[in-house]
Design a protein around this motif. Structure first.
Motif, PDB file in Angstrom:
ATOM      1  N   GLY A   1      -2.929  87.226 -11.016  1.00 29.61           N
ATOM      2  CA  GLY A   1      -2.067  86.058 -11.210  1.00 29.61           C
ATOM      3  C   GLY A   1      -1.586  85.437  -9.917  1.00 29.61           C
ATOM      4  N   VAL A   2      -2.025  85.962  -8.771  1.00 28.88           N
ATOM      5  CA  VAL A   2      -1.649  85.410  -7.471  1.00 28.88           C
ATOM      6  C   VAL A   2      -2.912  84.952  -6.746  1.00 28.88           C
ATOM      7  CG1 VAL A   2      -0.433  85.817  -5.299  1.00 28.88           C
ATOM      8  CG2 VAL A   2       0.309  87.002  -7.374  1.00 28.88           C
ATOM      9  N   GLU A   3      -2.890  83.732  -6.245  1.00 28.41           N
ATOM     10  CA  GLU A   3      -4.057  83.169  -5.579  1.00 28.41           C
ATOM     11  C   GLU A   3      -3.650  82.414  -4.319  1.00 28.41           C
ATOM     12  OE1 GLU A   3      -7.139  83.584  -6.301  1.00 28.41           O
ATOM     13  OE2 GLU A   3      -7.124  84.355  -8.366  1.00 28.41           O
ATOM     14  N   VAL A   4      -4.593  82.319  -3.392  1.00 29.02           N
ATOM     15  CA  VAL A   4      -4.442  81.432  -2.234  1.00 29.02           C
ATOM     16  C   VAL A   4      -5.188  80.145  -2.550  1.00 29.02           C
ATOM     17  CG1 VAL A   4      -5.097  81.039   0.160  1.00 29.02           C
ATOM     18  CG2 VAL A   4      -4.126  83.217  -0.503  1.00 29.02           C
ATOM     19  N   GLN A   5      -4.497  79.022  -2.419  1.00 20.01           N
ATOM     20  CA  GLN A   5      -5.090  77.723  -2.715  1.00 20.01           C
ATOM     21  C   GLN A   5      -5.073  76.853  -1.455  1.00 20.01           C
ATOM     22  OE1 GLN A   5      -6.431  76.968  -5.581  1.00 20.01           O
ATOM     23  NE2 GLN A   5      -5.570  78.457  -7.013  1.00 20.01           N
TER      24      GLN A   5
ATOM     25  N   ALA B   1      -3.617  72.607   4.122  1.00 14.81           N
ATOM     26  CA  ALA B   1      -3.019  73.905   4.448  1.00 14.81           C
ATOM     27  C   ALA B   1      -3.166  74.820   3.237  1.00 14.81           C
ATOM     28  CB  ALA B   1      -1.554  73.745   4.830  1.00 14.81           C
ATOM     29  N   TYR B   2      -3.010  76.122   3.488  1.00 12.64           N
ATOM     30  CA  TYR B   2      -3.117  77.112   2.419  1.00 12.64           C
ATOM     31  C   TYR B   2      -1.737  77.408   1.833  1.00 12.64           C
ATOM     32  CZ  TYR B   2      -7.832  78.088   4.091  1.00 12.64           C
ATOM     33  OH  TYR B   2      -9.150  77.977   4.459  1.00 12.64           O
ATOM     34  N   THR B   3      -1.715  77.637   0.513  1.00 13.29           N
ATOM     35  CA  THR B   3      -0.486  78.041  -0.168  1.00 13.29           C
ATOM     36  C   THR B   3      -0.746  79.315  -0.953  1.00 13.29           C
ATOM     37  OG1 THR B   3      -0.936  76.808  -2.213  1.00 13.29           O
ATOM     38  CG2 THR B   3       0.182  75.634  -0.436  1.00 13.29           C
ATOM     39  N   LEU B   4       0.277  80.121  -1.071  1.00 15.85           N
ATOM     40  CA  LEU B   4       0.218  81.324  -1.886  1.00 15.85           C
ATOM     41  C   LEU B   4       0.938  81.017  -3.193  1.00 15.85           C
ATOM     42  CD1 LEU B   4      -0.657  84.332  -1.873  1.00 15.85           C
ATOM     43  CD2 LEU B   4       1.636  84.884  -1.042  1.00 15.85           C
ATOM     44  N   GLU B   5       0.189  81.085  -4.308  1.00 17.46           N
ATOM     45  CA  GLU B   5       0.729  80.617  -5.583  1.00 17.46           C
ATOM     46  C   GLU B   5       0.688  81.704  -6.650  1.00 17.46           C
ATOM     47  OE1 GLU B   5      -0.819  76.878  -6.785  1.00 17.46           O
ATOM     48  OE2 GLU B   5      -0.634  75.984  -4.794  1.00 17.46           O
ATOM     49  N   ILE B   6       1.698  81.688  -7.501  1.00 16.79           N
ATOM     50  CA  ILE B   6       1.823  82.667  -8.584  1.00 16.79           C
ATOM     51  C   ILE B   6       1.791  81.933  -9.917  1.00 16.79           C
ATOM     52  CG2 ILE B   6       3.303  84.419  -9.638  1.00 16.79           C
ATOM     53  CD1 ILE B   6       4.544  84.901  -6.916  1.00 16.79           C
TER      54      ILE B   6
ATOM     55  N   ARG C   1      -4.888  88.664   5.500  1.00 16.27           N
ATOM     56  CA  ARG C   1      -4.210  89.869   5.024  1.00 16.27           C
ATOM     57  C   ARG C   1      -4.107  89.881   3.501  1.00 16.27           C
ATOM     58  NH1 ARG C   1      -0.617  88.934   9.391  1.00 16.27           N
ATOM     59  NH2 ARG C   1       1.016  88.214   7.960  1.00 16.27           N
ATOM     60  N   PHE C   2      -3.813  88.722   2.916  1.00 13.81           N
ATOM     61  CA  PHE C   2      -3.693  88.686   1.462  1.00 13.81           C
ATOM     62  C   PHE C   2      -5.043  88.865   0.785  1.00 13.81           C
ATOM     63  CE2 PHE C   2      -4.131  86.294  -2.491  1.00 13.81           C
ATOM     64  CZ  PHE C   2      -3.215  86.980  -3.281  1.00 13.81           C
ATOM     65  N   VAL C   3      -6.069  88.191   1.266  1.00 17.31           N
ATOM     66  CA  VAL C   3      -7.382  88.256   0.628  1.00 17.31           C
ATOM     67  C   VAL C   3      -7.880  89.696   0.591  1.00 17.31           C
ATOM     68  CG1 VAL C   3      -9.793  87.574   0.861  1.00 17.31           C
ATOM     69  CG2 VAL C   3      -7.997  85.877   1.144  1.00 17.31           C
ATOM     70  N   ALA C   4      -7.592  90.464   1.647  1.00 10.48           N
ATOM     71  CA  ALA C   4      -8.033  91.858   1.695  1.00 10.48           C
ATOM     72  C   ALA C   4      -7.363  92.706   0.621  1.00 10.48           C
ATOM     73  CB  ALA C   4      -7.747  92.444   3.072  1.00 10.48           C
ATOM     74  N   ARG C   5      -6.214  92.273   0.118  1.00 10.00           N
ATOM     75  CA  ARG C   5      -5.468  93.023  -0.903  1.00 10.00           C
ATOM     76  C   ARG C   5      -5.342  92.259  -2.213  1.00 10.00           C
ATOM     77  NH1 ARG C   5      -3.633  93.543   4.108  1.00 10.00           N
ATOM     78  NH2 ARG C   5      -3.021  95.606   4.916  1.00 10.00           N
ATOM     79  N   ARG C   6      -6.184  91.265  -2.393  1.00  2.89           N
ATOM     80  CA  ARG C   6      -6.111  90.396  -3.557  1.00  2.89           C
ATOM     81  C   ARG C   6      -6.176  91.170  -4.868  1.00  2.89           C
ATOM     82  NH1 ARG C   6      -5.981  88.750  -7.682  1.00  2.89           N
ATOM     83  NH2 ARG C   6      -6.782  86.889  -8.704  1.00  2.89           N
ATOM     84  N   TYR C   7      -6.952  92.253  -4.922  1.00  3.07           N
ATOM     85  CA  TYR C   7      -7.139  93.014  -6.156  1.00  3.07           C
ATOM     86  C   TYR C   7      -5.838  93.593  -6.700  1.00  3.07           C
ATOM     87  CZ  TYR C   7      -6.711  97.126  -3.148  1.00  3.07           C
ATOM     88  OH  TYR C   7      -6.247  98.054  -2.264  1.00  3.07           O
TER      89      TYR C   7
ATOM     90  N   GLU D   1       1.485  77.145 -15.378  1.00  6.54           N
ATOM     91  CA  GLU D   1       1.172  76.468 -14.124  1.00  6.54           C
ATOM     92  C   GLU D   1       1.461  77.392 -12.948  1.00  6.54           C
ATOM     93  OE1 GLU D   1       2.154  71.838 -15.302  1.00  6.54           O
ATOM     94  OE2 GLU D   1       3.694  73.050 -14.322  1.00  6.54           O
ATOM     95  N   SER D   2       0.636  77.270 -11.910  1.00  9.34           N
ATOM     96  CA  SER D   2       0.881  78.068 -10.716  1.00  9.34           C
ATOM     97  C   SER D   2       2.009  77.435  -9.900  1.00  9.34           C
ATOM     98  CB  SER D   2      -0.388  78.164  -9.866  1.00  9.34           C
ATOM     99  OG  SER D   2      -0.805  76.888  -9.407  1.00  9.34           O
ATOM    100  N   VAL D   3       2.850  78.294  -9.321  1.00  4.39           N
ATOM    101  CA  VAL D   3       4.011  77.842  -8.550  1.00  4.39           C
ATOM    102  C   VAL D   3       3.915  78.448  -7.153  1.00  4.39           C
ATOM    103  CG1 VAL D   3       6.529  77.813  -8.418  1.00  4.39           C
ATOM    104  CG2 VAL D   3       5.388  77.725 -10.649  1.00  4.39           C
ATOM    105  N   PRO D   4       4.053  77.657  -6.103  1.00 11.51           N
ATOM    106  CA  PRO D   4       3.925  78.207  -4.748  1.00 11.51           C
ATOM    107  C   PRO D   4       5.130  79.063  -4.366  1.00 11.51           C
ATOM    108  CG  PRO D   4       4.522  75.880  -4.664  1.00 11.51           C
ATOM    109  CD  PRO D   4       4.249  76.201  -6.093  1.00 11.51           C
ATOM    110  N   ILE D   5       4.847  80.236  -3.825  1.00 11.30           N
ATOM    111  CA  ILE D   5       5.897  81.087  -3.276  1.00 11.30           C
ATOM    112  C   ILE D   5       5.945  80.944  -1.753  1.00 11.30           C
ATOM    113  CG2 ILE D   5       4.325  83.074  -3.188  1.00 11.30           C
ATOM    114  CD1 ILE D   5       8.139  83.167  -3.771  1.00 11.30           C
TER     115      ILE D   5
END
Length: 642
Positions: free
Chosen positions: A152-156, A82-87, A142-148, A127-131
Motif C-alpha cells: 500500500g506504499v509506493e514511490v510516485q 520530483a518523487y513522492t512517497l504515497e500511502i 533506500r525505500f525501493v530496496a525495502r518495498r516488499y 486514493e493515495s495520499v503523500p506522506i
C-alpha cells in the motif's frame, strides 16, 4: 418376515431407476447446454466486452499544467518533476505503525505527519495520499530496496507546481492545491470528471482558479493488458495527454516588484492599468503570502500563521476590500458638475472654511477657508467646501446616476476571482441595506459627506483605478484584464485576449480636459507637488485621505490615535499627462495623509514605468508634507453651529 423378489422384478426395478436417472441426466445436460448457448451465443457480445474489460486496464495520463508568464516572458508559475512517497489508506492495516516504520528509512518529520493527516481528511480512502514529497535519489533507493515490507506504499514520480517569484504577485497568480471533496463535487457538477481522473491538484485562487480550464489541459489514456494478478503485461494503445495552455499576462513583474517594495511593511493595495486597453500592469496587495506553501498541502502551523494574522495576508485588498475614497472622489464629482451643468469651469464660490447645512457646520480642513475657489482650484487645493455645496446642489440621486456608469459600486469584471462590488450610496441602496424605517431614510447631511468621498462611499482600488483610466482615455470604460494571450503549447498558437470596451460615456472632451488639467496642477503646485517634485515628465494626480472612524468633533491628531484607527492614505495618478500609458490607484491602510504615504509609492511606480528608474525600497514622504496637505478631514472637524 423378509420379502423375497424374483430376479425379473429386481431387473424391472433397476431398469426403471436407470430410466429415471437417464431422464434426469438428460434434463441436466439439456439445461447446461441451454445455459452454455445463452452465455456463448445470446450474451456473447456482453461477456466478450466484460472479458476485455478485465483483460484491459485504462490508465489516465495526467496532463502537464500550463505555465504562467509575465508580459516580458518572465516565468511566474512552472512545473518540475520530483518523487513522492504515497500511502493508500485502504491497503494499509495500521497507518501509524507503517509511518513509524517508514520514518526509519526516509525522513518524515512532524510537519509531514500533520499535513498527511489533513490531506487524509480531505481524500477518499482508496486514493493515495503523500506522506513525503520531493524525495532525493538516496531516499528513493533506500525505500525501493525495502518495498516488499510496505504493502500500500509506493514511490510516485509527479510534477510539482513552483512559483519562482515567491510572494511577488501572489494574489494575482494564486495557487493550486490538492483536490478535496468540495472540488470533486464542483468537477462533477460541470461534467468534467473524466478530465480529472488521475489528477491530484486544481487551481484554488487567482489566475490558477479563473483559468483552470486552460491551464489544466486534457487528460490522456493508456490501454494496458493486465494478467489475472492485475499486473501490466503490455501497452495496447496510448492517447497522449494534451498539455495545458500557457498564460502570458499584461502584468510587468518588474513593475510589480517596484510597487510591492515601495509599500515596505505597510498594508495596502495598488492597481495600475493601461488606460488604452484595460490591461493590468501591476496589481499589488500587501502583505502577501508565498503560494509555494500550498502546493504540497499547507501545514497547520503555516495556515494558522496566515489565517490568524491581524494583517490578513490572504486577503486581496486590490479587488476585494472596499474603502471610502476620500478626496480622490473629487475629480469625478467635478466631472459630474460639468456634465450636468450644475457648474461651469469658471464659476467660483467663496470658501469661508465651512459649509452650513441644517444647523450643522461641515468644516474645511483649512481654517478660514481657501478664499475664492473655482473648479480648477477646488481640485488643486482639495477644497472641501466646494464639494459640500456641489453635493447639495447635485443631490444624491444625480451623484449616484453619474457615478454608476464609471463603474463605482459594481464589479469591473477583472479576470481574477473574488472581486467585491463596493458601495455606491443612494436612497435605493439604503432601503435595501437596512431594515428599520428610520435607518432606511436618506438624510440630506449624508449627501454632503458623499460629496467629499466619505459617508457610505466604499470602493475597491481596482474600481478607482479603472474609473481614472476612463476619464484619461476619453470616456471609454474597459473591462480590466490580467491575461494578454492564451498560448497553445502544442501548436504555439497565441489566442489574444482582446481589450473589451464595455461602454463609451457621453462626456464632452472639454469637460474631461478641464478635470485633467486640474489634476496635472495637483502634482505641480497642489497637494501632490512634493511627491512629484523634479519629475522629468508631466503627470496628473489627486491625493485622498479617508476617515476610518469619527472623533465626533474632536481635532484629528494622528499620533494620538491608535495605528489601525488612523486615516487611510489614497493617491490616484496617470502619466504622461499628454498621452497616458498608465493610470493607477494606491491605498495605504492607516497611512494618514495621501501626500505622505500613497503619493510617493505612485511616484516610484511611474518612474519605473516611464524611465526604468527603480529604488526597490519603501517610499515615504516626510512629515512636512502632511502639514502642507489640504485634504479630507471633514468627518473629524465637522461641528454643530454654535
Amino acid at each position: 418376515m423378509t420379502e423375497f423378489r424374483t430376479p425379473e422384478e429386481e431387473l424391472g426395478r433397476f431398469r426403471r431407476r436407470v430410466l429415471v436417472a437417464g431422464i434426469v441426466a438428460l434434463v441436466c445436460f439439456g439445461l447446461l447446454a441451454a445455459r452454455f448457448y445463452y452465455l456463448q451465443v445470446v450474451r456473447h457480445d456482453y461477456f466478450l466486452t466484460r472479458a476485455e474489460d478485465n483483460r484491459i486496464g485504462l490508465v489516465p495520463i495526467v496532463p502537464t499544467r500550463g505555465a504562467i508568464l509575465d508580459r516580458n516572458g518572465v516565468t511566474l508559475a512552472r512545473n518540475f518533476a520530483a518523487y513522492t512517497l504515497e500511502i493508500t489508506p485502504s491497503q494499509v492495516a495500521d497507518l501509524d505503525e507503517t509511518i513509524d516504520a517508514l520514518s526509519e528509512i526516509v525522513t518524515i518529520d512532524a510537519r509531514d505527519r500533520r499535513r498527511f493527516r489533513k490531506l487524509l481528511e480531505e481524500s477518499r480512502n482508496f486514493e493515495s495520499v503523500p506522506i513525503r514529497t520531493r524525495l532525493d535519489d538516496a531516499e528513493v533507493a533506500r525505500f525501493v530496496a525495502r518495498r516488499y515490507r510496505f504493502p500500500g506504499v509506493e514511490v510516485q514520480a509527479r510534477l510539482f507546481r513552483d512559483y519562482p517569484q515567491g510572494e511577488v504577485a501572489s494574489h494575482v497568480i494564486g495557487y493550486i492545491g490538492r483536490i478535496n471533496l468540495r472540488d470533486q463535487e464542483r468537477i462533477e457538477e460541470r461534467g468534467d470528471t473524466a478530465n480529472y481522473r488521475g489528477s491530484d491538484h486544481i487551481g484554488k485562487s487567482g489566475l490558477e482558479l479563473s483559468y483552470e480550464t486552460e491551464l489544466h489541459g486534457v487528460t490522456g489514456v493508456e490501454q494496458v493488458e493486465v494478467n489475472a494478478g492485475g499486473r501490466a503485461v503490455r501497452v495496447i494503445s496510448r492517447t497522449p495527454a494534451t498539455t495545458g495552455s500557457d498564460l502570458e499576462l499584461t502584468l510587468d513583474i518588474e513593475l510589480q516588484k517596484v510597487a510591492e517594495a515601495a509599500f515596505g511593511d505597510r498594508r495596502g493595495a495598488l492597481v495600475a492599468i493601461d488606460p488604452r486597453t484595460g490591461g493590468v500592469l501591476a496589481l499589488a496587495s500587501k502583505p502577501a503570502f508565498d503560494p509555494n506553501l500550498f502546493v504540497d498541502g499547507i501545514s497547520t502551523a503555516d495556515w494558522n500563521e496566515l489565517n490568524d494574522s491581524p494583517d490578513h495576508p490572504l486577503l486581496n485588498r486590490a479587488i476585494f476590500s472596499a474603502y471610502p475614497p476620500g478626496s480622490t472622489f473629487k475629480p469625478f464629482m467635478a466631472l459630474a458638475a460639468l456634465t450636468t451643468g450644475k457648474r461651469t469651469a469658471n464659476q467660483a464660490i467663496a470658501d469661508p472654511g465651512y459649509f452650513s447645512f441644517a444647523g450643522r457646520r461641515f468644516m474645511d480642513d483649512k481654517v478660514g477657508g481657501h478664499g475664492t475657489v473655482d473648479l480648477h482650484k477646488s481640485i488643486v487645493v482639495s477644497c472641501n467646501t466646494y464639494y459640500y455645496q456641489l453635493a447639495n446642489d447635485l443631490g444624491i440621486e444625480e451623484i449616484a446616476g453619474f457615478m454608476a456608469p464609471l463603474g463605482f459600486g459594481s464589479r469591473t469584471g477583472i479576470d481574477i476571482p473574488g472581486e467585491a462590488e463596493g458601495v455606491l450610496p443612494s436612497p435605493a441602496w439604503k432601503r435595501g441595506r437596512f431594515k428599520k424605517p428610520e435607518q432606511q431614510r436618506w438624510y440630506g447631511g449624508e449627501t454632503i459627506s458623499v460629496g467629499i468621498g466619505q459617508g457610505y462611499n466604499a470602493y475597491t482600488p481596482v474600481q478607482l483605478a479603472n474609473a481614472l483610466a476612463t476619464i484619461v482615455n476619453g470616456g471609454k470604460v474597459f473591462r480590466p484584464h490580467v491575461v494578454r494571450h492564451v498560448i497553445d503549447t502544442a501548436s504555439g498558437e497565441r489566442r489574444a485576449i482582446q481589450p473589451e470596451p464595455l461602454r463609451q460615456l457621453a462626456i464632452k472632451p472639454a469637460h474631461l480636459a478641464a478635470v485633467r488639467e486640474a489634476m496635472v496642477d495637483v502634482n505641480k503646485s497642489g497637494t501632490g507637488a512634493r511627491a512629484f517634485a523634479g519629475a522629468p515628465y508631466s503627470a496628473g494626480g489627486k491625493t485622498g485621505t479617508a476617515q476610518v472612524y469619527s472623533l465626533k468633533g474632536s481635532k484629528y491628531v494622528a499620533g494620538r490615535v491608535r495605528e489601525r484607527l488612523r486615516d487611510h492614505s489614497w493617491f490616484i495618478a496617470y502619466a504622461p499627462a499628454e498621452n497616458p500609458t498608465i493610470a493607477l490607484a494606491v491605498l495605504v491602510e492607516n497611512g494618514g495623509f495621501g501626500a505622505q504615504s500613497a503619493a510617493p509609492i505612485a511616484r516610484q511606480v511611474i518612474d519605473y514605468h516611464l524611465l526604468g528608474a527603480r529604488l526597490d525600497a519603501p517610499a515615504r514622504e516626510d512629515a512636512e508634507a502632511a502639514e502642507a496637505e489640504d485634504d479630507t478631514h471633514a468627518g473629524h472637524d465637522a461641528e454643530p453651529t454654535p
